[in-house]
Design an enzyme around this catalytic site. Structure first.
Site, PDB file in Angstrom:
ATOM      1  CG  HIS A 111      -2.273   0.576   1.128  1.00  0.00           C
ATOM      2  ND1 HIS A 111      -2.300   2.031   0.678  1.00  0.00           N
ATOM      3  CD2 HIS A 111      -2.746   1.151   2.120  1.00  0.00           C
ATOM      4  CE1 HIS A 111      -3.434   2.851   0.638  1.00  0.00           C
ATOM      5  NE2 HIS A 111      -4.427   2.159   1.292  1.00  0.00           N
ATOM      6  CE1 TYR A 145      -4.507   5.115   5.933  1.00  0.00           C
ATOM      7  CE2 TYR A 145      -4.404   4.697   4.510  1.00  0.00           C
ATOM      8  CZ  TYR A 145      -5.053   5.172   4.938  1.00  0.00           C
ATOM      9  OH  TYR A 145      -6.734   5.725   5.167  1.00  0.00           O
ATOM     10  CG  HIS A 174      -5.898   5.873  -1.165  1.00  0.00           C
ATOM     11  ND1 HIS A 174      -6.174   4.789  -0.500  1.00  0.00           N
ATOM     12  CD2 HIS A 174      -5.996   6.229  -2.653  1.00  0.00           C
ATOM     13  CE1 HIS A 174      -6.252   4.529  -2.052  1.00  0.00           C
ATOM     14  NE2 HIS A 174      -5.863   5.318  -2.927  1.00  0.00           N
TER      15      HIS A 174
HETATM   16  C1  LIG Z   1     -15.522   0.905   2.391  1.00  0.00           C
HETATM   17  C2  LIG Z   1     -14.057   1.111   2.208  1.00  0.00           C
HETATM   18  C3  LIG Z   1     -12.621   0.647   2.518  1.00  0.00           C
HETATM   19  C4  LIG Z   1     -11.480   1.391   1.704  1.00  0.00           C
HETATM   20  N1  LIG Z   1     -10.309   0.669   2.539  1.00  0.00           N
HETATM   21  C5  LIG Z   1      -9.621   0.890   1.651  1.00  0.00           C
HETATM   22  C6  LIG Z   1      -8.111   0.135   1.994  1.00  0.00           C
HETATM   23  O1  LIG Z   1      -7.970  -0.332   3.027  1.00  0.00           O
HETATM   24  N2  LIG Z   1      -6.692   0.344   1.410  1.00  0.00           N
HETATM   25  C7  LIG Z   1      -7.034   0.915   0.139  1.00  0.00           C
HETATM   26  O2  LIG Z   1      -5.798   1.221  -1.211  1.00  0.00           O
HETATM   27  N3  LIG Z   1      -7.749   2.118  -0.371  1.00  0.00           N
HETATM   28  C8  LIG Z   1      -9.355   1.629  -0.117  1.00  0.00           C
HETATM   29  N4  LIG Z   1     -10.344   2.527  -0.227  1.00  0.00           N
HETATM   30  C9  LIG Z   1     -10.685   2.571  -1.860  1.00  0.00           C
HETATM   31  C10 LIG Z   1     -10.804   1.947  -2.625  1.00  0.00           C
HETATM   32  O3  LIG Z   1      -9.332   0.418  -2.793  1.00  0.00           O
HETATM   33  C11 LIG Z   1     -10.668   2.282  -4.313  1.00  0.00           C
HETATM   34  O4  LIG Z   1      -9.502   2.879  -4.538  1.00  0.00           O
HETATM   35  C12 LIG Z   1     -11.449   3.163  -3.705  1.00  0.00           C
HETATM   36  O5  LIG Z   1     -13.193   2.830  -3.393  1.00  0.00           O
HETATM   37  C13 LIG Z   1     -12.577   3.751  -5.990  1.00  0.00           C
HETATM   38  O6  LIG Z   1     -12.813   2.051  -6.530  1.00  0.00           O
HETATM   39  P1  LIG Z   1     -14.645   2.093  -6.337  1.00  0.00           P
HETATM   40  O7  LIG Z   1     -15.070   3.395  -7.229  1.00  0.00           O
HETATM   41  O8  LIG Z   1     -14.648   1.061  -7.475  1.00  0.00           O
HETATM   42  O9  LIG Z   1     -15.306   1.959  -4.723  1.00  0.00           O
HETATM   43  C14 LIG Z   1     -11.735   1.630   0.459  1.00  0.00           C
HETATM   44  C15 LIG Z   1     -12.705   2.626  -0.015  1.00  0.00           C
HETATM   45  C16 LIG Z   1     -13.882   2.256   0.848  1.00  0.00           C
HETATM   46  C17 LIG Z   1     -15.728   2.392  -0.001  1.00  0.00           C
END
Ligand SMILES: Cc1cc2nc3c(=O)[nH]c(=O)nc-3n(C[C@H](O)[C@H](O)[C@H](O)COP(=O)(O)O)c2cc1C
Length: 367
Positions: free
Chosen positions: A169, A174, A172
C-alpha cells in the site's frame, strides 16, 4: 460493447488469473483482535466464487507497533492472524480464485489510543507536535529499517501461507505515500528533498520485499496522486515526471502497478485521454490495474462525507473500450463488489439490471 474483455484470463509469470476483474482493497473492520474470522473467510470466498479473478484484501497491518490506525483491522503477523489468513487463502483457492494481501502501515495517520498499544504515537517521516505532545514520532534510521523489515517479513509470510503475491500500500497518504509527498515529508536527510529522494523509502522497501520473496513472486504496488489529507494533491504534473518517478520503483521489483484514481475515465495529463493506469503502463511497460467508480455513477469519497448518497449502477462502455484498447490490463472494482458479491457474474451474464446500488448505509450491513 462486448464484456468478454473483462473475462479473459491474465497471465504474468507465475500469476494466472481467471478473469480481469480485481476486487479493490477495502477496509472492513470486522476482524476483532486483528484476526480474520469465519465471517471474513466467507466474505472473500463469495467474491472468488462469483467471477472475481484476483482479490486484493483489505489493508492488513505489518508487524510494527505503530502500523495500525483503526479498530478491528486484520493484522498480517502472529500465529492466530496468519492461521486465519491461511483459511481465507484455502477458501479463495477452493473457488478457483487468487488472492494477495494489501500490506499496510498507516504512518502519521495513527491517533493516540489506537490498538494494539494506545500509548504508542504515530510514526511518520516528520515529527509533529500538538500542545507540546508528540503526536507523530519522526522516524529515525532505525525506525525506517524496522518498518521496511516488517514489510519484508509480511511478504515472506504471505508466500509461506500460499498467498498469490502481495500488494504494497503506497497510496492515499499512508506511510509510503507520506514519504513520497512533500506535504508530509519535510526531512532534510537522504529520505527527504526532491521526489527522487522522497522515493527512497519506497524503493528500499520494494527491494527488501523482492529480496524476501525471490524473483518470481508477484509484487503489486498501489500508488495515487490524491491523498486523504488533500484530494487535489499531485506527486507529478507531467508524463516525464511520472516516468522518472516510476522507473526506480519498477526497477526495484514491482511487477504490477495499481494506479488509484477516483474516476477511471479522467485523463491524467492534458493532451491525451490516457488515465493514470494508461500512462503507467505506457511509461513502465509493466501491467497495470485501473480503479475508480467502475460500474457506478458517483465516486467513493463523497460517500464518506455524505451518508445519504446512493451510487447507481453505470454503463461499462467507456471502461470496456479502454480495456479492449489495452490501455490497462486489469480492472479493480470496489464498492460495486462490496454491495453486490455477484457483480462480476451479473456483468458477464448480461444481468446488469439486477446489480445492486451502493450506499454508505449498506456498508454496515454487508458481509
Ligand atoms: C469502505 C472502503 C474501504 C476502503 N479501504 C481501502 C484500503 O484498505 N486500502 C486501499 O488501498 N483502498 C481502500 N479503499 C479504496 C478502494 O480500494 C477503491 O480505490 C475506491 O473505493 C474506489 O473504487 P470504487 O469507486 O470502485 O469503490 C476503500 C474504499 C472503501 C469504499
Amino acid at each position: 460493447m462486448p464484456v468478454k474483455a473483462l473475462f479473459k484470463p491474465f497471465r504474468m509469470g507465475s500469476l494466472e488469473l481467471p478473469t480481469r476483474v480485481v476486487m479493490a482493497p477495502m477496509t472492513r473492520s470486522f476482524s476483532p483482535g486483528g484476526v480474520p474470522n469465519a465471517k471474513v473467510i466467507e466474505y472473500y470466498r463469495r467474491r472468488a466464487a462469483a467471477g472475481v479473478g484476483l482479490i486484493i484484501t483489505e489493508g492488513t497491518t505489518v508487524d510494527h507497533k505503530a502500523s495500525n490506525g483503526y479498530p478491528d483491522v486484520p493484522q498480517f503477523f502472529g500465529e492466530a492472524a496468519l492461521a486465519g489468513w491461511t483459511k481465507v487463502v484455502e477458501a479463495v483457492h477452493g473457488e478457483g480464485g487468487k488472492i494477495v494481501p494489501q500490506l499496510w502501515h498507516v504512518g502519521a495517520v495513527r491517533r493516540l489510543g489506537t490498538e494494539p498499544d494506545g500509548s504508542v504515537p504515530a510514526y511518520g517521516p516528520t515529527e509533529t507536535l500538538k500542545d507540546g505532545q508528540v503526536v507523530v514520532h519522526g522516524m529515525s534510521m532505525q525506525d525506517i529499517a524496522d518498518v521496511i523489515a516488517a514489510f519484508a517479513q509480511a511478504a515472506r509470510d504471505a508466500q509461506a501461507i500460499g498467498m498469490d503475491g502481495v500488494e504494497i500500500h503506497g497510496a492515499h497518504g499512508y506511510i509510503v505515500d507520506q514519504f513520497f509527498w512533500a506535504g508530509t515529508n519535510q526531512r532534510t536527510d537522504e529520505y527527504g528533498g526532491d521526489l527522487a529522494h522522497r522515493s527512497r523509502f519506497a524503493i528500499e522497501l520494494i527491494q527488501a520485499v523482492r529480496a524476501a520473496v525471490g524473483p518470481d513472486y508477484p509484487i503489486i504496488f498501489r500508488y495515487s496522486q490524491w491523498k486523504q489529507q488533500d484530494y487535489s494533491a499531485r506527486l507529478v504534473e507531467t508524463p516525464e515526471e511520472l516516468g522518472a518517478f516510476l522507473k526506480p520503483l519498477s526497477d526495484a521489483g514491482v511487477d504490477i502497478f495499481h494506479c488509484s484514481t477516483r474516476r477511471f475515465w479522467e485523463p491524467e495529463f492534458e493532451g491525451s485521454d490516457l488515465n493514470l493506469a494508461g500512462w503507467t503502463r505506457k511509461l513502465t511497460g509493466k501491467p497495470t490495474i485501473t480503479v475508480g467508480s467502475v460500474g457506478l455513477d458517483g465516486e467513493f469519497l463523497q460517500f464518506m462525507v455524505n451518508t445519504d448518497k446512493v451510487a447507481q449502477p453505470a454503463s461499462l462502455e467507456n471502461l470496456l473500450k479502454r480495456l479492449n484498447d489495452d490501455e490497462f490490463d486489469l480492472v479493480a472494482v470496489g464498492r460495486a463488489l462490496l454491495v453486490d458479491p455477484d457483480w462480476a457474474v451479473k456483468v458477464r451474464d448480461g444481468r446488469e439490471s439486477d446489480i445492486l446500488p451502493f450506499s454508505r448505509d449498506a456498508l454496515g450491513k454487508l458481509e
